[in-house]
Design a protein around this motif. Sequence first.
Motif, PDB file in Angstrom:
ATOM      1  N   THR A   8       0.589  -1.296  -0.367  1.00 33.77           N
ATOM      2  CA  THR A   8       0.132   0.306   0.244  1.00 33.77           C
ATOM      3  C   THR A   8       0.723   1.477  -0.063  1.00 33.77           C
ATOM      4  O   THR A   8       0.700   2.787   0.382  1.00 33.77           O
ATOM      5  CB  THR A   8      -0.787  -0.171   1.454  1.00 33.77           C
ATOM      6  OG1 THR A   8      -0.027  -0.497   2.414  1.00 33.77           O
ATOM      7  CG2 THR A   8      -1.528  -1.160   0.898  1.00 33.77           C
ATOM      8  N   ALA A   9       1.975   0.599  -0.602  1.00 27.03           N
ATOM      9  CA  ALA A   9       3.078   2.116  -0.655  1.00 27.03           C
ATOM     10  C   ALA A   9       3.127   3.899  -1.719  1.00 27.03           C
ATOM     11  O   ALA A   9       2.939   4.176  -1.505  1.00 27.03           O
ATOM     12  CB  ALA A   9       4.411   2.063  -1.042  1.00 27.03           C
ATOM     13  N   THR A  10       1.708   3.255  -2.278  1.00 28.38           N
ATOM     14  CA  THR A  10       1.664   4.220  -3.570  1.00 28.38           C
ATOM     15  C   THR A  10       0.382   4.588  -3.999  1.00 28.38           C
ATOM     16  O   THR A  10      -0.449   3.528  -3.037  1.00 28.38           O
ATOM     17  CB  THR A  10       2.392   4.053  -4.259  1.00 28.38           C
ATOM     18  OG1 THR A  10       1.745   2.324  -5.353  1.00 28.38           O
ATOM     19  CG2 THR A  10       4.299   3.732  -4.131  1.00 28.38           C
ATOM     20  N   GLU A  11      -0.399   4.935  -4.369  1.00 28.45           N
ATOM     21  CA  GLU A  11      -1.835   5.008  -5.132  1.00 28.45           C
ATOM     22  C   GLU A  11      -1.810   3.381  -4.987  1.00 28.45           C
ATOM     23  O   GLU A  11      -3.465   3.254  -5.077  1.00 28.45           O
ATOM     24  CB  GLU A  11      -1.250   5.319  -6.149  1.00 28.45           C
ATOM     25  CG  GLU A  11      -1.746   7.606  -5.985  1.00 28.45           C
ATOM     26  CD  GLU A  11      -2.027   8.327  -6.668  1.00 28.45           C
ATOM     27  OE1 GLU A  11      -2.565   7.089  -7.991  1.00 28.45           O
ATOM     28  OE2 GLU A  11      -2.538   9.832  -6.909  1.00 28.45           O
ATOM     29  N   ALA A  12      -1.043   2.643  -5.403  1.00 32.93           N
ATOM     30  CA  ALA A  12      -2.077   1.258  -6.029  1.00 32.93           C
ATOM     31  C   ALA A  12      -2.160   0.349  -4.723  1.00 32.93           C
ATOM     32  O   ALA A  12      -0.895   0.700  -4.290  1.00 32.93           O
ATOM     33  CB  ALA A  12      -0.622   0.548  -7.137  1.00 32.93           C
ATOM     34  N   ALA A  13      -2.710  -0.472  -3.997  1.00 32.51           N
ATOM     35  CA  ALA A  13      -3.531  -1.356  -3.518  1.00 32.51           C
ATOM     36  C   ALA A  13      -3.161  -2.883  -4.075  1.00 32.51           C
ATOM     37  O   ALA A  13      -4.159  -3.126  -4.787  1.00 32.51           O
ATOM     38  CB  ALA A  13      -4.582  -1.236  -3.100  1.00 32.51           C
ATOM     39  N   SER A  14      -2.336  -3.977  -3.069  1.00 32.28           N
ATOM     40  CA  SER A  14      -1.842  -4.745  -3.843  1.00 32.28           C
ATOM     41  C   SER A  14      -2.030  -5.932  -2.659  1.00 32.28           C
ATOM     42  O   SER A  14      -1.691  -5.544  -1.794  1.00 32.28           O
ATOM     43  CB  SER A  14      -1.189  -5.241  -4.636  1.00 32.28           C
ATOM     44  OG  SER A  14      -1.268  -6.395  -5.633  1.00 32.28           O
ATOM     45  N   CYS A  15      -2.882  -7.672  -2.769  1.00 35.65           N
ATOM     46  CA  CYS A  15      -2.604  -8.699  -2.509  1.00 35.65           C
ATOM     47  C   CYS A  15      -2.454  -9.595  -3.024  1.00 35.65           C
ATOM     48  O   CYS A  15      -3.308  -9.680  -3.711  1.00 35.65           O
ATOM     49  CB  CYS A  15      -3.619  -7.840  -1.234  1.00 35.65           C
ATOM     50  SG  CYS A  15      -5.595  -8.291  -2.137  1.00 35.65           S
ATOM     51  N   ALA A  16      -1.958 -10.425  -2.465  1.00 33.03           N
ATOM     52  CA  ALA A  16      -1.424 -11.613  -2.934  1.00 33.03           C
ATOM     53  C   ALA A  16      -1.451 -13.025  -1.759  1.00 33.03           C
ATOM     54  O   ALA A  16      -0.715 -12.290  -0.588  1.00 33.03           O
ATOM     55  CB  ALA A  16      -0.120 -11.448  -4.033  1.00 33.03           C
ATOM     56  N   LEU A  39      -9.069  -1.383   1.873  1.00 34.95           N
ATOM     57  CA  LEU A  39      -7.765  -2.652   2.018  1.00 34.95           C
ATOM     58  C   LEU A  39      -8.629  -4.246   2.779  1.00 34.95           C
ATOM     59  O   LEU A  39      -8.420  -5.669   1.893  1.00 34.95           O
ATOM     60  CB  LEU A  39      -6.771  -2.727   2.673  1.00 34.95           C
ATOM     61  CG  LEU A  39      -5.509  -3.280   3.417  1.00 34.95           C
ATOM     62  CD1 LEU A  39      -4.429  -3.921   2.124  1.00 34.95           C
ATOM     63  CD2 LEU A  39      -4.593  -3.432   3.806  1.00 34.95           C
ATOM     64  N   MET A  40      -8.811  -4.485   3.241  1.00 35.07           N
ATOM     65  CA  MET A  40      -9.526  -6.016   4.367  1.00 35.07           C
ATOM     66  C   MET A  40     -10.866  -6.154   3.241  1.00 35.07           C
ATOM     67  O   MET A  40     -11.239  -7.476   2.990  1.00 35.07           O
ATOM     68  CB  MET A  40     -10.416  -5.285   5.833  1.00 35.07           C
ATOM     69  CG  MET A  40      -9.693  -4.575   6.225  1.00 35.07           C
ATOM     70  SD  MET A  40      -7.999  -6.098   6.752  1.00 35.07           S
ATOM     71  CE  MET A  40      -9.295  -7.518   7.386  1.00 35.07           C
ATOM     72  N   PRO A  41     -11.727  -5.584   2.888  1.00 32.97           N
ATOM     73  CA  PRO A  41     -12.689  -6.283   2.065  1.00 32.97           C
ATOM     74  C   PRO A  41     -11.628  -7.215   0.478  1.00 32.97           C
ATOM     75  O   PRO A  41     -12.116  -7.896   0.002  1.00 32.97           O
ATOM     76  CB  PRO A  41     -13.415  -5.565   0.933  1.00 32.97           C
ATOM     77  CG  PRO A  41     -13.470  -3.964   2.232  1.00 32.97           C
ATOM     78  CD  PRO A  41     -11.649  -3.951   2.386  1.00 32.97           C
ATOM     79  N   MET A  76       0.943  -1.256   7.007  1.00 27.25           N
ATOM     80  CA  MET A  76       2.155  -2.632   8.047  1.00 27.25           C
ATOM     81  C   MET A  76       1.185  -2.780   9.222  1.00 27.25           C
ATOM     82  O   MET A  76       1.169  -4.204   9.810  1.00 27.25           O
ATOM     83  CB  MET A  76       3.526  -1.393   8.775  1.00 27.25           C
ATOM     84  CG  MET A  76       3.699  -2.281   9.377  1.00 27.25           C
ATOM     85  SD  MET A  76       5.737  -1.720   9.541  1.00 27.25           S
ATOM     86  CE  MET A  76       6.049  -2.225   7.538  1.00 27.25           C
ATOM     87  N   SER A  77      -0.277  -2.151   9.819  1.00 21.63           N
ATOM     88  CA  SER A  77      -0.641  -2.071  10.831  1.00 21.63           C
ATOM     89  C   SER A  77      -2.069  -3.338  10.353  1.00 21.63           C
ATOM     90  O   SER A  77      -2.144  -3.905  11.533  1.00 21.63           O
ATOM     91  CB  SER A  77      -1.318  -0.574  11.382  1.00 21.63           C
ATOM     92  OG  SER A  77      -2.208  -0.554  10.223  1.00 21.63           O
ATOM     93  N   THR A  78      -2.385  -3.138   9.283  1.00 22.10           N
ATOM     94  CA  THR A  78      -3.141  -4.234   9.562  1.00 22.10           C
ATOM     95  C   THR A  78      -2.363  -5.821   9.064  1.00 22.10           C
ATOM     96  O   THR A  78      -2.791  -6.040   9.854  1.00 22.10           O
ATOM     97  CB  THR A  78      -3.877  -4.049   7.935  1.00 22.10           C
ATOM     98  OG1 THR A  78      -4.271  -2.673   7.661  1.00 22.10           O
ATOM     99  CG2 THR A  78      -4.987  -4.817   7.349  1.00 22.10           C
ATOM    100  N   ILE A  79      -1.738  -5.590   8.859  1.00 22.97           N
ATOM    101  CA  ILE A  79      -0.919  -7.228   8.289  1.00 22.97           C
ATOM    102  C   ILE A  79       0.075  -7.128  10.195  1.00 22.97           C
ATOM    103  O   ILE A  79       0.026  -8.493  10.640  1.00 22.97           O
ATOM    104  CB  ILE A  79       0.858  -6.976   7.884  1.00 22.97           C
ATOM    105  CG1 ILE A  79       0.188  -6.754   6.283  1.00 22.97           C
ATOM    106  CG2 ILE A  79       1.738  -7.967   7.858  1.00 22.97           C
ATOM    107  CD1 ILE A  79      -0.296  -8.609   5.712  1.00 22.97           C
ATOM    108  N   LYS A  80       0.072  -6.279  10.612  1.00 21.41           N
ATOM    109  CA  LYS A  80       0.398  -6.763  12.160  1.00 21.41           C
ATOM    110  C   LYS A  80      -0.369  -7.197  12.859  1.00 21.41           C
ATOM    111  O   LYS A  80      -0.590  -7.950  14.021  1.00 21.41           O
ATOM    112  CB  LYS A  80       0.751  -5.028  12.995  1.00 21.41           C
ATOM    113  CG  LYS A  80       2.963  -4.888  11.878  1.00 21.41           C
ATOM    114  CD  LYS A  80       2.959  -3.376  13.575  1.00 21.41           C
ATOM    115  CE  LYS A  80       4.752  -3.290  13.089  1.00 21.41           C
ATOM    116  NZ  LYS A  80       5.127  -2.436  13.887  1.00 21.41           N
ATOM    117  N   GLY A  81      -1.955  -6.174  13.189  1.00 15.52           N
ATOM    118  CA  GLY A  81      -2.854  -6.713  13.473  1.00 15.52           C
ATOM    119  C   GLY A  81      -3.470  -8.546  13.000  1.00 15.52           C
ATOM    120  O   GLY A  81      -3.434  -9.167  14.505  1.00 15.52           O
TER     121      GLY A  81
END
Length: 236
Positions: A8-16, A39-41, A76-81
């Motif tokens: 989530t470092a730029t305007e793009a958001a990516s998950c894999a 992000l969560m959805p 980072m807070s999402t992944i840490k959680g």
Amino acid sequence: MRVLSIDTATEAASCAVIEDNKLLGEITFNFEKQHSVILMPMIDNLLGSIHLDISDIDGFVSSKGPGSFTGLRIGMSTIKGLSFGTQKPFISVSTLDALAYNLAYSSGIICPILDALRNNIYTAFYTFEGEDLKRISDYMVISIDKLINKLKDEKAVHFIGDGTGKFKDILKSNISGSYFAPCHLNFARASSLGQLGLGLLKQGIAEDLNQSTPIYLRKSQAEREYDMKMGLISNE
């Protein structure tokens, strides 16, 4: 080993989600979306689409920047959680590393560039040695002119990242051996991030949730404006 990675470092958001050497699924948005909203959805949709639950994940990978201050904190807070809640290991990987890995096995220097505003960029230099990505410089925030001065004599430089569109003309006219990644590679894909993080987690390398922080390289806009107001820095 199965890992969930997000960038989530730029305007793009990516998950894999990656399982050993297999990409199980990836979702990317690069269109004026708010990371805090989508992000969560995105994660829920991805896991549901590949019939997995968060408990099926063995480790987590997050981008640590440089990049958007807000985006990095959200990611980072999402992944840490998720790591804390599942008691599964967590590792963070530089956004620049992930961008460079998008151009795996390129010859010459790989130079990811992220727009840092005011003709500045976030960058680092990389090469591939066999199958291994090697960073050959520090992470930097520098002006585009200084970047050109560092690379102008190189025979082959591969540029990638969201700064390529803005600076392509000046780079191309000043660096004869410049090459530019296609648009679909110009953001840090969560799959690249996950592959790098997976390798670290398999080696038993993990981070302390309380100690790990993003790589910012520079102060936030609010901090810079405060410093200018207090006369600590000039308005350049």
